[in-house]
Each structure stands twice: as C-alpha cells, then as structure tokens.
Design an enzyme around this catalytic site. Sequence first.
Site, PDB file in Angstrom:
ATOM      1  N   TYR A 135       1.633   1.463   1.949  1.00 26.16           N
ATOM      2  CA  TYR A 135       1.574   0.303   1.800  1.00 26.16           C
ATOM      3  C   TYR A 135       1.433  -1.383   2.560  1.00 26.16           C
ATOM      4  CZ  TYR A 135       1.354   0.020  -3.700  1.00 26.16           C
ATOM      5  OH  TYR A 135       1.673   0.471  -4.461  1.00 26.16           O
ATOM      6  N   LYS A 186       2.623  15.162  -0.114  1.00 26.18           N
ATOM      7  CA  LYS A 186       1.511  16.143  -0.194  1.00 26.18           C
ATOM      8  C   LYS A 186       1.747  16.739   1.621  1.00 26.18           C
ATOM      9  CE  LYS A 186      -1.867  17.218  -1.769  1.00 26.18           C
ATOM     10  NZ  LYS A 186      -3.091  17.996  -2.986  1.00 26.18           N
ATOM     11  N   ASP A 218      -0.025  16.801  -6.886  1.00 19.08           N
ATOM     12  CA  ASP A 218      -1.001  16.445  -7.887  1.00 19.08           C
ATOM     13  C   ASP A 218      -0.462  17.333  -8.572  1.00 19.08           C
ATOM     14  OD1 ASP A 218      -1.101  18.640  -5.947  1.00 19.08           O
ATOM     15  OD2 ASP A 218      -2.853  19.469  -5.119  1.00 19.08           O
ATOM     16  N   ASP A 242       4.689   4.739  -7.037  1.00 22.90           N
ATOM     17  CA  ASP A 242       3.490   3.913  -7.744  1.00 22.90           C
ATOM     18  C   ASP A 242       3.066   4.079  -8.842  1.00 22.90           C
ATOM     19  OD1 ASP A 242       2.528   1.048  -8.203  1.00 22.90           O
ATOM     20  OD2 ASP A 242       0.534   2.015  -7.363  1.00 22.90           O
ATOM     21  N   ASP A 246       4.083   4.621 -13.163  1.00 22.94           N
ATOM     22  CA  ASP A 246       3.157   4.453 -14.432  1.00 22.94           C
ATOM     23  C   ASP A 246       3.375   5.915 -15.133  1.00 22.94           C
ATOM     24  OD1 ASP A 246       2.795   2.119 -13.126  1.00 22.94           O
ATOM     25  OD2 ASP A 246       1.534   1.423 -13.944  1.00 22.94           O
TER      26      ASP A 246
HETATM   27  C1  IPM Z   1       4.365  -1.801  -9.462  1.00 22.52           C
HETATM   28  C2  IPM Z   1       3.278  -2.577  -8.706  1.00 22.52           C
HETATM   29  C3  IPM Z   1       2.945  -3.841  -7.584  1.00 22.52           C
HETATM   30  C4  IPM Z   1       3.307  -2.082  -6.457  1.00 22.52           C
HETATM   31  C5  IPM Z   1       1.585  -4.494  -7.641  1.00 22.52           C
HETATM   32  C6  IPM Z   1       1.700  -5.070  -7.955  1.00 22.52           C
HETATM   33  C7  IPM Z   1       2.069  -5.148  -5.993  1.00 22.52           C
HETATM   34  O1  IPM Z   1       1.907  -1.703  -9.272  1.00 22.52           O
HETATM   35  O2  IPM Z   1       5.394  -2.652  -8.762  1.00 22.52           O
HETATM   36  O3  IPM Z   1       4.165  -0.612  -8.984  1.00 22.52           O
HETATM   37  O4  IPM Z   1       2.210  -1.352  -6.488  1.00 22.52           O
HETATM   38  O5  IPM Z   1       3.711  -1.914  -5.904  1.00 22.52           O
HETATM   39 MG    MG Z   2       2.680  -0.273  -9.694  1.00 22.32          MG
END
Ligand code: IPM
Ligand code: MG
Length: 353
Positions: A135, A186, A218, A242, A246
């Site tokens: 990042y 990884k 993975d 990240d 999710d």
């Molecule tokens: C998160 C989001 C952010 C990230 C984006 C919006 C920059 O996806 O907080 O997970 O990638 O960290």
């Molecule tokens: Mg995110």
Amino acid sequence: MKIAVLPGDGIGPEIINQAVKVLKAINLEDCVEYAPIGGAGFDEFNDPLPKSTLDLAISADAILLGAVGDWKYDKLPRDMRPERGLLRIRKSLNLFANLRPAIMFSELIHASTLKSEFVSDLDIMIIRELTGDIYFGEPRGISKNKKNEREGLNTMRYSEPEIIRIAHVAFKTALKRSKKLCSVDKANVLEATELWREVVIQIGKEYPEVELSHMYVDNAAMQLVKNPKQFDVIVTGNIFGDILSDQASMLTGSIGMLPSASLDAKNKGMYEPSHGSAPDIAGQDKANPLATILSLAMMFKYTFNDQNKFNLIENAVKKTLNDGFRTEDIFSKGTNLVGCEEMGNKVIERLEV
Ligand code: IPM
Ligand code: MG
C-alpha cells in the site's frame, strides 16, 4: 474529550448521523467536531485530506469515520482521489494496527451464505497491519519500461520494526482471548513475508502462553470458508488483511455489520465500518448503520477504556436485531425491514442509559 467526526462520501454521512445520534443519547454530542475527508474534502478544499481535517484529527482523542470514495472522483489524478485521503490519515497518525472483528450475531445466522453449523458463534479477530506493505512501498507508479511499454509498479516492503510492533499487538490480543494466534503470509514466495514469518516467530518467544501457527494466504482464504471456527486471532499484512477481512465479513452475513478500529501505539484510534461508501445506495436511506454504531462502541473500549459504554451500545444493537429490525442487506422473511435512519432510532430507543 474530543471526537473528530469525518463523514466522507457515499453512504458515509447517513451512517455517521446514526452514530452521532447515539453520542447525543449518551450526552456526548458536545465532544463532536466535523471535518470533510475523501471526495468531500476534495469538493471543499481541493484535497482528499485537507490540512484543517488532519489538524483536527491530530488534536482529537479519537476519530469516527464514515467511508470514502465515489465513482465521480475516479478520473481525478491519483493523489486527489478519496482513497488517498484515507491512506494518508492512517499513515499520518501512525494507525498501524487495524482490528477487524468478525462476530456472528445469533439473530443473523440465516443471513450468512454458509451453513449455520459452520458459522454459529463465530468470533474471529483479524489484525491487519495498516501503514506498510504494498500500500505504501516505494517505488510505485505507472511509467514506460526499457522496451517502451507502459508498466505498473508497486513494491511490497516490510521493515523489521513494522513487523515487531504489529506482532506485539497480535500476541497481546491473543492473550486476552483464546491464546491462539494464526499469522498469515506468503513466505513460500515473497521475501517480504518470509521476514514477516521469521520476526513473528521471534516475538512469539516472549509470549510462550500463546499457541502460534502460520498459514499461507491462499490456504487461509480457503480455510476461512471451509472451517472458519478454527481461527481466533489472525495477524497479517496490509494487502492480505484487506482481502481476508472482506471475506471474513461475509461469514457473518453482511459486511454492513463489521466495525473496525485503527490504533496507534498509544491506542489513539480511528474507528470506521469495514465496508465502503456504497455510492449505488447513497442518499436512499438503505444503508446499514450498525457497523458504524459498533465502531463507535469500539472507540469506548479501545481508546477511552470504557467497557460499560461499549457494552451499552453493543447490547442496544443486539436488542434491535433481537426485536427483528433489519436493513436490506440483512433482511430475511419474517423480519421487519427498516431504513438507515429508523435503524438508528431503534438502537437509540434500546440504549439503557
Ligand atoms: C478498507 C478499504 C480501503 C483499503 C480503501 C478504501 C482504500 O478497502 O479499509 O479495507 O484498501 O484499505
Ligand atoms: Mg478493504
């Protein structure tokens, strides 16, 4: 006590309103100061993280953030895009430890796409390193290579001190829970995470009570859907965290339920829902405000050391779910569909102040 409130873009302002209503209900509205971030910052000050917003965030005890991003800013130069504002505030405030709990509320068991037996009572804490990795790694950019072809470049980098400090957060968190920590990397392919594994093992020696395991990312993605209850605390780098957070959110039914805390070394924190700005439903009173309200609860727990207020808010959310109120993302037959605003009201009615 000063709380910087940064609503941001898309559904950000609507969900933030509900959390601020909670602050009002517990007589803390005077602590709130607003500032724009993301697209809202760009619109007002030509900068996704205006200086006045950063100054407010620095002077505040804690920050509550809605979400950033909207399609209408996608054509802007990279530095002006809403997401850059979010990354810059994380980096500027040194918020390196991102806690993303994935907790199953029993009322929502049928909102999960997984069979109930695999997700009932699920309670995972993902600890994502937030200020390093690909990042922020340099060099980065899009340029022409020697063959005159365009080339995109990012750099995955982790320094030893960066790994050490997040490892301590992870082990300490594990000590307070079931004393099991899984580090995800990884290391079979990427040197940056080979070092990660080595350093995590080293720091682990200071925490002999914690059972440390390692998993390639993975495999971790597969195990998270195959048998999520094998995990308790997961620690991983920025990009893997990240993605896995999710994924973990959907185990619990909806990403609209997941709060997060981003902490510095002194537990000053920025609190935000794990979901994004959802411009497709912005302004329609459809968004789920619970992740934001639960993020506010986390603020009391982690920055203000006030477990009572954490419990107060979390219990109100649980009662609201128990009484059958659902936004669209968690709606199922036989429950009571409400909008964002009404969901906020239902929670406030159930705050036992
Ligand atoms: C998160 C989001 C952010 C990230 C984006 C919006 C920059 O996806 O907080 O997970 O990638 O960290
Ligand atoms: Mg995110």
